[in-house]
Design an enzyme around this catalytic site. Sequence first.
Site, PDB file in Angstrom:
ATOM      1  N   ASN A  62       0.825  -1.205   0.000  1.00  0.00           N
ATOM      2  CA  ASN A  62       0.000   0.000   0.000  1.00  0.00           C
ATOM      3  C   ASN A  62       0.860   1.256   0.000  1.00  0.00           C
ATOM      4  OD1 ASN A  62       0.519  -1.053   2.637  1.00  0.00           O
ATOM      5  ND2 ASN A  62      -0.998   0.312   3.530  1.00  0.00           N
ATOM      6  N   GLU A  64       0.420   5.211   0.658  1.00  0.00           N
ATOM      7  CA  GLU A  64      -0.491   6.232   1.186  1.00  0.00           C
ATOM      8  C   GLU A  64      -0.083   7.628   0.725  1.00  0.00           C
ATOM      9  OE1 GLU A  64      -0.843   5.477   5.423  1.00  0.00           O
ATOM     10  OE2 GLU A  64      -1.975   3.636   5.020  1.00  0.00           O
ATOM     11  N   CYS A  73      -4.227   0.723  -2.342  1.00  0.00           N
ATOM     12  CA  CYS A  73      -4.040  -0.525  -1.601  1.00  0.00           C
ATOM     13  C   CYS A  73      -2.977  -1.403  -2.268  1.00  0.00           C
ATOM     14  CB  CYS A  73      -5.333  -1.326  -1.572  1.00  0.00           C
ATOM     15  SG  CYS A  73      -6.648  -0.614  -0.603  1.00  0.00           S
ATOM     16  N   GLU A  75      -3.137  -4.613  -2.984  1.00  0.00           N
ATOM     17  CA  GLU A  75      -3.655  -5.553  -3.986  1.00  0.00           C
ATOM     18  C   GLU A  75      -3.735  -4.908  -5.359  1.00  0.00           C
ATOM     19  OE1 GLU A  75      -4.821  -4.786  -1.019  1.00  0.00           O
ATOM     20  OE2 GLU A  75      -6.083  -6.350  -0.158  1.00  0.00           O
ATOM     21  N   CYS A 112     -10.225  -5.033   0.796  1.00  0.00           N
ATOM     22  CA  CYS A 112     -11.337  -4.079   0.752  1.00  0.00           C
ATOM     23  C   CYS A 112     -12.191  -4.314  -0.494  1.00  0.00           C
ATOM     24  CB  CYS A 112     -10.812  -2.644   0.788  1.00  0.00           C
ATOM     25  SG  CYS A 112     -10.231  -2.033  -0.801  1.00  0.00           S
ATOM     26  N   CYS A 115     -10.693  -3.440  -3.924  1.00  0.00           N
ATOM     27  CA  CYS A 115      -9.688  -4.406  -4.412  1.00  0.00           C
ATOM     28  C   CYS A 115     -10.367  -5.686  -4.903  1.00  0.00           C
ATOM     29  CB  CYS A 115      -8.663  -4.704  -3.324  1.00  0.00           C
ATOM     30  SG  CYS A 115      -7.570  -3.300  -3.038  1.00  0.00           S
TER      31      CYS A 115
HETATM   32  N1  THU Z   1      -5.233  -1.464   2.650  1.00  0.00           N
HETATM   33  C1  THU Z   1      -4.732  -2.264   1.667  1.00  0.00           C
HETATM   34  O1  THU Z   1      -3.612  -2.066   1.176  1.00  0.00           O
HETATM   35  N2  THU Z   1      -5.497  -3.297   1.248  1.00  0.00           N
HETATM   36  C2  THU Z   1      -6.750  -3.576   1.715  1.00  0.00           C
HETATM   37  O2  THU Z   1      -7.422  -4.440   1.175  1.00  0.00           O
HETATM   38  C3  THU Z   1      -7.263  -2.870   2.883  1.00  0.00           C
HETATM   39  C4  THU Z   1      -6.541  -1.632   3.247  1.00  0.00           C
HETATM   40  C5  THU Z   1      -4.423  -0.315   3.084  1.00  0.00           C
HETATM   41  C6  THU Z   1      -4.981   1.012   2.652  1.00  0.00           C
HETATM   42  C7  THU Z   1      -4.380   1.934   3.687  1.00  0.00           C
HETATM   43  O3  THU Z   1      -3.079   2.311   3.251  1.00  0.00           O
HETATM   44  C8  THU Z   1      -4.244   1.058   4.921  1.00  0.00           C
HETATM   45  O4  THU Z   1      -4.341  -0.279   4.475  1.00  0.00           O
HETATM   46  C9  THU Z   1      -5.289   1.320   5.993  1.00  0.00           C
HETATM   47  O5  THU Z   1      -6.576   1.291   5.455  1.00  0.00           O
END
Ligand code: THU
Length: 167
Positions: A62, A64, A73, A75, A112, A115
């Site tokens: 991920n 940010e 994310c 994925e 999520c 994804c």
């Molecule tokens: N996140 C992911 O990378 N994948 C997911 O399926 C759920 C959330 C990340 C997004 C963000 O950077 C952090 O987790 C908190 O939500």
Amino acid sequence: MKIITLSSEVQVYERAEELPEELATLLKKAKEVALSAYSPYSHFKVGAAIMLNNGAVVTGNNQENAAYPSGLCAERTAAFYASSQYPQVPFTRIAITAVNSEKELSQPVSPCGNCRQALLEYEQKFNQNIEVILSGQTGEVFVIKSIKDLLPCSFTADFLLNNDVCP
Ligand code: THU
């Protein structure tokens, strides 16, 4: 009125060491790449590793951003890179894991909705199920045979590609 029941099958392994070797190797790659996530805001590091039909492995984590929705994310970072590098190669499976520096994650991370939808697109594109491996830092590991199992009643291209209405 009638009620329909939607159900999905999840294989539950008590711990990562019980996984078949190929799955364990992919999960290890997801765990490694999770550590390099850029997550200064959530401190939640997610890693994804995709095995393609040609044997290539593409990983992502991920990313940010101070403007939160601009981040991505793990994925989708991995899936979009895999599809950009190997546009004609189906995904065989994806391993997803996470590290929470504030609280050890003792259950499998859950991808999520965005994804799930993004991954479903590649499953449909190649008409081939993508196996999903989900883990936390410790504890049980889930194996699911298809993205469809994670996203029932999904929106797909079938709704858009209606030959009757195409000019
Ligand atoms: N996140 C992911 O990378 N994948 C997911 O399926 C759920 C959330 C990340 C997004 C963000 O950077 C952090 O987790 C908190 O939500």
